[in-house]
Design an enzyme around this catalytic site. Structure first.
Site, short mmCIF file in Angstrom:
data_model
loop_
_atom_site.label_atom_id
_atom_site.label_comp_id
_atom_site.label_asym_id
_atom_site.label_seq_id
_atom_site.Cartn_x
_atom_site.Cartn_y
_atom_site.Cartn_z
N ASP A 1 71.63 113.66 32.13
CA ASP A 1 71.22 115.07 32.08
C ASP A 1 72.07 115.90 33.04
OD1 ASP A 1 69.22 114.25 30.38
OD2 ASP A 1 67.68 114.17 31.95
N1 URA Z 1 66.68 109.46 32.07
C1 URA Z 1 66.54 110.79 32.25
O1 URA Z 1 65.44 111.31 32.22
N2 URA Z 1 67.65 111.49 32.48
C2 URA Z 1 68.88 110.96 32.57
O2 URA Z 1 69.86 111.68 32.82
C3 URA Z 1 68.99 109.58 32.38
C4 URA Z 1 67.87 108.85 32.13
#
Ligand code: URA
Length: 239
Positions: free
Chosen positions: A103
């Site tokens: 993310d």
């Molecule tokens: N899980 C999440 O919530 N975000 C990420 O970036 C990776 C795994």
């Protein structure tokens, strides 16, 4: 292989650009200037130089990036900075891409490569390659959460997760916060955040620290990257 392919593969430029270098006499093979782009080279044996500098043959590129917050796991974007915008002009290649996504607000280990086969192997749901995360949580994580994650939880009210290993690193009762580590065998959208939300708490900071048996090295600063060592490459390829 053809000389122009060799030069394009090592990232000297596009096929069109390297043909110009060859025509201009900037390329030597075993000490002799070669002006034909069709010239056949033995990539492992011949000594090939560009403006006098030796070029080592490399076709597949593997980088390990410590992704900072605020950049997106894409190759190009009109609004946001991407993980490939972090690359220097010398190391940037158009065929590089991130292996999976973190993310925008997640930090940590991200592989960047032009090897589609390896990427597929690492991301294939059938392979269950482990991904380990470190997170800060608003709320107290409990032994019940460990048990729930071990069994798999339902996220966003509909998706069942595979069993995951939760470790509670620390709990601050006064601040009502926790530090956790979580090992996943799959990569659903926002999975860590949604699993923590499924047990009534909230991830406030997230970092990926491992993929397969490749750990995020401590000496790579946020926003920095380097090529994988031979040893790391062997580990991630499972050799
Ligand atoms: N899980 C999440 O919530 N975000 C990420 O970036 C990776 C795994």
């Amino acid at each position: 292989m053809r000389l122009d392919k060799f030069l394009a593969d090592v990232g000297l430029g596009s096929r069109k650009e390297v043909k110009v270098f060859i025509k201009k006499g900037q390329v030597q093979v075993n000490g002799e200037t070669i002006k034909s782009d069709k010239f056949q080279v033995k990539e492992k044996l011949d000594q090939i130089t560009f403006e006098g500098e030796k070029i080592t043959y490399q076709k597949d590129f593997y980088y390990l990036l410590n992704k900072p917050q605020g950049v997106i796991s894409a190759t190009q974007d009109n609004y946001d900075e991407t993980v490939l915008d972090l690359f220097s002009d010398e190391e940037y290649r158009e065929d590089l891409f991130p292996v999976g996504r973190l993310d925008k607000d997640t930090e940590g280990l991200l592989l960047i490569t032009n090897d589609g086969v390896l990427s597929h192997q690492l991301l294939s749901p059938k392979k269950h390659v482990e991904k380990e995360y470190y997170a800060h949580v608003a709320g107290i994580m409990t032994n019940e959460d460990i048990t729930a994650f071990e069994a798999g939880v339902i996220i966003s009210g509909e998706e069942q997760t595979l069993p995951a290993k939760l470790t509670i690193v620390s709990v601050d009762e006064a601040m009502h916060t926790s530090e956790i580590k979580l090992i996943l065998h799959e990569g659903k959208f926002h999975q860590v955040k949604r699993m923590v939300a499924a047990v009534g708490k909230e991830v406030t900071y997230l970092k990926r620290i491992r993929m397969g048996n490749l750990y995020l090295p401590e000496d790579i600063e946020l926003g920095s990257y380097r090529q994988l060592t031979e040893e790391e490459l062997g580990k991630i390829k499972g050799e």
